[in-house]
Scaffold this active site. Structure first.
Site, PDB file in Angstrom:
ATOM      1  N   HIS A 118      23.530  96.753  30.012  1.00 10.51           N
ATOM      2  CA  HIS A 118      23.143  96.299  31.422  1.00 10.51           C
ATOM      3  C   HIS A 118      24.049  94.912  31.575  1.00 10.51           C
ATOM      4  CE1 HIS A 118      19.149  97.900  31.697  1.00 10.51           C
ATOM      5  NE2 HIS A 118      19.873  98.915  31.693  1.00 10.51           N
ATOM      6  N   TYR A 174      15.225  94.462  38.576  1.00  3.63           N
ATOM      7  CA  TYR A 174      14.117  94.927  37.837  1.00  3.63           C
ATOM      8  C   TYR A 174      12.997  95.525  38.723  1.00  3.63           C
ATOM      9  CZ  TYR A 174      16.372  94.669  33.206  1.00  3.63           C
ATOM     10  OH  TYR A 174      17.135  94.941  32.171  1.00  3.63           O
ATOM     11  N   GLU A 211      19.461  89.897  27.748  1.00  2.00           N
ATOM     12  CA  GLU A 211      20.600  89.915  28.669  1.00  2.00           C
ATOM     13  C   GLU A 211      20.954  88.560  29.014  1.00  2.00           C
ATOM     14  OE1 GLU A 211      19.018  92.776  31.835  1.00  2.00           O
ATOM     15  OE2 GLU A 211      19.182  94.235  30.174  1.00  2.00           O
ATOM     16  N   TYR A 263      33.169  96.867  23.280  1.00  2.00           N
ATOM     17  CA  TYR A 263      33.753  97.460  24.758  1.00  2.00           C
ATOM     18  C   TYR A 263      33.906  96.708  25.733  1.00  2.00           C
ATOM     19  CZ  TYR A 263      28.738  98.275  25.641  1.00  2.00           C
ATOM     20  OH  TYR A 263      27.565  98.101  25.957  1.00  2.00           O
ATOM     21  N   TYR A 284      34.982 101.223  28.014  1.00  2.00           N
ATOM     22  CA  TYR A 284      35.851 101.706  26.974  1.00  2.00           C
ATOM     23  C   TYR A 284      35.948 100.717  25.791  1.00  2.00           C
ATOM     24  CZ  TYR A 284      37.312 104.628  30.750  1.00  2.00           C
ATOM     25  OH  TYR A 284      37.159 105.446  31.843  1.00  2.00           O
ATOM     26  N   THR A 312      38.317 105.281  18.626  1.00  2.00           N
ATOM     27  CA  THR A 312      38.475 103.924  19.438  1.00  2.00           C
ATOM     28  C   THR A 312      37.967 102.771  18.708  1.00  2.00           C
ATOM     29  OG1 THR A 312      37.224 104.379  21.455  1.00  2.00           O
ATOM     30  CG2 THR A 312      39.406 104.893  21.386  1.00  2.00           C
ATOM     31  N   PRO A 313      36.616 102.476  18.570  1.00  3.87           N
ATOM     32  CA  PRO A 313      36.034 101.490  18.045  1.00  3.87           C
ATOM     33  C   PRO A 313      36.383 101.453  16.688  1.00  3.87           C
ATOM     34  CG  PRO A 313      34.202 102.825  18.189  1.00  3.87           C
ATOM     35  CD  PRO A 313      35.421 103.681  19.194  1.00  3.87           C
ATOM     36  N   PHE A 354      29.096 107.155  23.427  1.00  6.74           N
ATOM     37  CA  PHE A 354      29.875 107.000  24.524  1.00  6.74           C
ATOM     38  C   PHE A 354      29.159 107.854  25.655  1.00  6.74           C
ATOM     39  CE2 PHE A 354      34.202 106.828  22.203  1.00  6.74           C
ATOM     40  CZ  PHE A 354      34.061 105.677  21.986  1.00  6.74           C
TER      41      PHE A 354
END
Length: 406
Positions: free
Chosen positions: A88, A98, A140, A191, A208, A284-285, A397
């Site tokens: 998020h 929300y 968040e 990412y 990504y 990738t990670p 992913f």
């Protein structure tokens, strides 16, 4: 926690709501997108919506959270929210969104379940929703504060410095600030979100992994172009909108909107042995983590296991070998479905990952990324080999359909 009365109602109705949640979520999205088409156009992943993946993920999250919320013991309900909150935050979600979800979710519940949704049931599940929403908002807000931005203000414009073909279907992009100023620090394994303006006017967003930060002003990502492919029900899944757009349209000097770094699959600093397991673009990670280890001169024992279709399709193949070689206590094992004419050897095998061929330290921290069936299989094997579930960290992913079981 929930009030005693609501907890009793939720526990009693959880089998019914849980069984119907897969029917409720498609109705919810239909209602919400009809009222707010801009959300489907500019926020939600249209590809995941078309496949039903987002609906499955939401259903799993709600059911898992409610189950843990009323359980007498077990995992903390907040355990299932960290990954969602990071996603998020990478989208710039804010507290005022929300109530929109609440309105259309509960309308969908009533539409699907009808008279079974008594005022008592509605009140109890309303409490579940706001408990979950409040916890997400709290996480968040903390993530935004830690990143040093106002709530939701995660976007910045970067310039493409360079691009490199890593395999036939994967391109790496080095993105940097226009003036050379420093970018926010990222943690190994995180990412960024990338937002692109598509020809039909939609502004679609994808995440990504950060594979490297060549300079303080640069981030590197790698993007696999997803082709159209067969679905589970004899349908054809559409090609990836954003991945193919980036391959076709993003070149040196072009500007692109990128979020601050987020993601909860981050390397924990410790002296425990480290096992990094990946397949395909799930590398990738892992590449990002290995760059961190090499850059800090880590002496940790590291076991790197990777599976791919073939050496030719293995993105970052040479870079992976060089990073492992730079670590004094690291070992690399690779498996290829099509090994070609290369003879198998101790660290190079034909076929799929076989954990029976390697020694997994009992006290290892394991990081796992790749296609969902691959991760499910590897995770089961690790648990059978007495690796603690808490020591197996993973990245999915796309929507986390594994949430309810992992």
């Amino acid at each position: 926690m929930l009030s005693t009365k609501s907890a009793q109602v939720v526990k009693a109705t959880l089998p019914v709501i849980g069984a119907a949640i897969g029917d409720i979520t498609p109705v919810f999205y239909q209602r919400m997108f009809a009222a707010h088409p801009e959300l489907e156009r500019d926020l939600f992943n249209r590809g995941n919506q078309a496949q039903g993946d987002q609906q499955s993920a939401l259903a799993g999250a709600i059911a898992a959270y409610a189950t843990l919320l009323v359980a007498d013991d077990g995992r903390d309900p907040l355990d299932v929210l960290g990954r969602i909150a990071h996603k998020h935050a990478s989208l710039g979600i804010t507290e005022d969104q929300y109530p929109i979800v609440h309105e259309h979710l509960f309308a969908a519940i009533v539409e699907v379940l009808g008279d079974a949704v008594t005022p008592e049931v509605a009140s109890a599940w309303d409490e579940v929703y706001w408990h979950m929403a409040g916890a997400l908002v709290t996480i968040e807000k903390r993530l935004y504060a830690e990143t040093g931005v106002a709530d939701g203000a995660v976007w910045r414009t970067l310039v493409l410095r360079s691009r490199l073909q890593e395999s036939p279907d994967t391109v790496s992009f080095v993105l940097g600030t226009a003036d050379g100023s420093a970018l926010p620090e990222s943690r190994p394994g995180q990412y960024v979100s990338v937002q692109v303006a598509l020809p039909d006017g939609a502004r679609q967003i994808r995440q990504y992994s950060l594979t490297h930060a060549p300079e303080v002003s640069e981030w590197r990502i790698s993007v696999k172009a997803l082709p159209a492919r067969p679905g589970d029900d004899a349908t054809t899944l559409p090609a990836g909108e954003v991945s193919n757009f980036l391959h076709r349209e993003l070149f040196e000097g072009d500007e692109i909107s990128v979020s601050a770094p987020f993601g909860d699959l981050v390397l924990q600093d410790s002296e425990d042995p480290l096992v990094l397991i990946s397949a395909g673009i799930g590398i990738t990670p892992i590449i990002g983590i290995l760059h961190y280890l090499a850059g800090t001169g880590s002496k940790r024992r590291v076991l790197v296991l990777h599976a791919d279709r073939s050496p030719a399709r293995h993105a970052h193949r040479q870079e992976l070998k060089e990073l492992v070689a730079a670590l004094p206590s690291a070992t690399l094992h690779r498996w290829y479905e099509d090994l070609g004419v290369r003879p198998p050897r101790d660290v190079l095998s034909a076929g799929r990952v076989d954990l029976g061929l390697v020694e997994i330290p009992a006290d290892a921290q394991v990081y796992l990324c790749g296609p969902l069936p691959f991760m499910e299989s590897v995770r089961r094997t690790l648990i059978e080999r007495h690796i603690a579930e808490a020591d197996i960290h993973y990245e999915v992913f796309g929507p986390d359909k594994w949430l309810a079981s992992a």
